[in-house]
Design an enzyme around this catalytic site. Structure first.
Site, PDB file in Angstrom:
ATOM      1  N   ARG A 134       0.832  -1.202   0.000  1.00  0.00           N
ATOM      2  CA  ARG A 134       0.000   0.000   0.000  1.00  0.00           C
ATOM      3  C   ARG A 134       0.872   1.260   0.000  1.00  0.00           C
ATOM      4  NH1 ARG A 134      -2.409   3.619   3.610  1.00  0.00           N
ATOM      5  NH2 ARG A 134      -4.574   4.180   3.108  1.00  0.00           N
ATOM      6  N   HIS A 138       0.873   4.154  -2.906  1.00  0.00           N
ATOM      7  CA  HIS A 138       0.603   5.554  -2.597  1.00  0.00           C
ATOM      8  C   HIS A 138       1.785   6.435  -2.999  1.00  0.00           C
ATOM      9  CE1 HIS A 138      -3.029   5.441   0.339  1.00  0.00           C
ATOM     10  NE2 HIS A 138      -3.113   4.471  -0.559  1.00  0.00           N
ATOM     11  N   GLY A 144       5.049  10.114  -7.941  1.00  0.00           N
ATOM     12  CA  GLY A 144       6.060   9.268  -8.556  1.00  0.00           C
ATOM     13  C   GLY A 144       6.761   8.401  -7.527  1.00  0.00           C
ATOM     14  N   ASP A 146       9.320   7.934  -5.676  1.00  0.00           N
ATOM     15  CA  ASP A 146      10.480   8.737  -5.298  1.00  0.00           C
ATOM     16  C   ASP A 146      10.702   8.813  -3.786  1.00  0.00           C
ATOM     17  OD1 ASP A 146       8.337  10.272  -4.532  1.00  0.00           O
ATOM     18  OD2 ASP A 146       8.788  11.974  -5.837  1.00  0.00           O
ATOM     19  N   SER A 148       8.938  10.074  -1.590  1.00  0.00           N
ATOM     20  CA  SER A 148       8.445  11.304  -0.962  1.00  0.00           C
ATOM     21  C   SER A 148       7.485  10.996   0.187  1.00  0.00           C
ATOM     22  CB  SER A 148       7.757  12.198  -1.995  1.00  0.00           C
ATOM     23  OG  SER A 148       6.740  11.500  -2.691  1.00  0.00           O
ATOM     24  N   ASN A 167      -3.056   8.932   4.467  1.00  0.00           N
ATOM     25  CA  ASN A 167      -1.851   8.245   4.923  1.00  0.00           C
ATOM     26  C   ASN A 167      -1.616   8.308   6.430  1.00  0.00           C
ATOM     27  OD1 ASN A 167      -0.970   7.509   2.288  1.00  0.00           O
ATOM     28  ND2 ASN A 167      -0.129   9.562   1.980  1.00  0.00           N
ATOM     29  N   HIS A 267      -5.317  -6.750  -3.016  1.00  0.00           N
ATOM     30  CA  HIS A 267      -6.332  -6.810  -1.949  1.00  0.00           C
ATOM     31  C   HIS A 267      -6.590  -8.245  -1.502  1.00  0.00           C
ATOM     32  CE1 HIS A 267      -8.245  -2.630  -2.952  1.00  0.00           C
ATOM     33  NE2 HIS A 267      -7.079  -2.540  -2.328  1.00  0.00           N
TER      34      HIS A 267
END
Length: 394
Positions: A134, A138, A144, A146, A148, A167, A267
């Site tokens: 997950r 996300h 992207g 990356d 982050s 989140n 899932h």
């Protein structure tokens, strides 16, 4: 005799009560949340080690990975098979492309270190594999692949992605990413990016859950920014969003409708929190699509006093990546409204039926679609950085 009669009567009353409650727990396993987690399956990496110093790489990186199927060195448009070079070309305009075995010379133990820690921690945290998948999804879909999503703060002081409602309370495995990064920094300082760590950890979570091992191209670099404002219904459509919006989010990121159906098979493991499903029995359109037994489960479990409860996506094999999830979708028993729409829509229903009837075929496709997702808006070359701590920019 009277005492014995009272005892028998009490027994039947209790039995009746338990039977009346059974539907509410039919969706759950024997611990009230999910079935016991099976032990991780053996991997080609061998037994987990206890410290980075014990690793000795024994793998073979001289492998040509073709995420689209086929094993030729030509592009055949009619059969939709592509070679590894075609896959590399997906990272358009990048100075350094993603490739399998990117760390073969600079940190040959990198993937093994990640696998061993994920395997070890997954034995004690049953929800870790689903959490990693997950988190990777996300991360890739917001801005992207990356890393982050891992940042606690940035120099700009803006609120970061992990603080968004999508989140904030649901990211799992952040402390394990910290552990992996620390091990890699001891072994290969400032070499392996946090974005590649997350990609490897998500892949290994799938493998530990039953997906055949598949290569993951690497060479990503880490983002210098993270913004909560980037997390919205366009980048991350919720389970109540129209299927058109969900399909659009995948297509925008270079994935096909089939990729969407294949990847939604993740899932097969994990759980949904009550706030994402509690509305279904009471919202007219959603209620019409809801299996009556699932409706009973949701109403009994997701009560106002139990809003923090969870329900497993797959009530039978909740820790195994298998085709049972697609069978629940085909049988109108999907937990999420978006998954149920996927089974009913003519654009996606055929793929759902294929996956339900061909588990082995789905598992093969999963690795390819996962690799494609891992190429969304990657940072490569001299851009970005290799973070020393995944929670902060250098």
């Amino acid at each position: 005799m009277e005492a014995r009669a009272r005892l028998v009567t009490t027994f039947f009353i209790l039995s009746s009560i338990i039977s009346s409650l059974a539907p509410a727990f039919a969706y759950l396993g024997n611990n009230g949340i999910a079935k016991p987690k099976p032990q991780p399956q053996p991997s080609s990496y061998g037994e987990p080690k206890t410290s980075p110093e014990e690793y000795e790489f024994k793998g073979d990186y001289n492998v040509q990975f073709n995420p689209f199927g086929g094993d030729s060195n030509t592009i055949d448009e009619s059969s939709a098979t592509y070679n590894n070079d075609a896959y590399q070309a997906m990272a358009k305009g990048k100075e350094a492309l993603l490739r399998v075995g990117y760390y073969a010379h600079t940190c040959p133990q990198a993937e093994k270190i990640v696998y061993d820690i994920v395997a070890k921690r997954s034995q004690y945290k049953a929800d870790l594999p689903a959490g990693f998948v997950r988190m990777f999804f996300h991360d890739c879909f917001i801005s992207g692949c990356d890393a982050s999503i891992l940042l606690d703060k940035t120099p700009t002081g803006e609120r970061v992605e992990k603080e968004s409602p999508a989140n904030a309370a649901s990211l799992k495995g952040l402390e394990v990413i910290d552990e992996i990064k620390a091990a890699l920094e001891r072994k290969c300082p400032q070499t392996v990016s946090c974005s590649d760590i997350l990609a490897f950890a998500a892949r290994d979570s799938m493998v530990l859950s039953g997906v055949p091992h598949f290569p993951v191209p690497s060479g990503r670099r880490d983002s210098l920014s993270s913004r909560e404002s980037d997390v919205n219904e366009i980048s991350l459509p919720g389970p109540a969003e129209p299927l058109d919006n969900i399909i659009a989010a995948f297509v925008k990121n270079g994935l096909t409708v089939e990729d969407m159906v294949v990847l939604t098979g993740a899932h097969s493991i994990g759980v949904a929190h009550c706030p994402t499903v509690a509305y279904r029995p009471f919202q007219p359109n959603a209620a019409q699509e809801l299996d009556w037994r699932l409706r009973v489960d949701i109403e009994h479990i997701c009560t106002p006093v139990n809003a923090g409860a969870v329900l497993p996506f797959d009530p039978v094999t909740n820790y195994e990546m298998d085709g049972y999830f697609y069978k629940t979708v085909s049988d109108n028993k999907a937990l999420l409204e978006s998954d149920q729409k996927m089974g009913m829509d003519p654009r996606t229903g055929g793929y759902v039926g294929q996956m339900a009837n061909d588990e082995a075929g789905w598992l093969r496709k999963f690795g390819r679609s996962f690799a494609k997702m891992g190429n969304i808006h990657v940072i490569t070359g001299e851009n970005g950085e290799i973070r020393q701590n995944c929670r902060f920019v250098n």
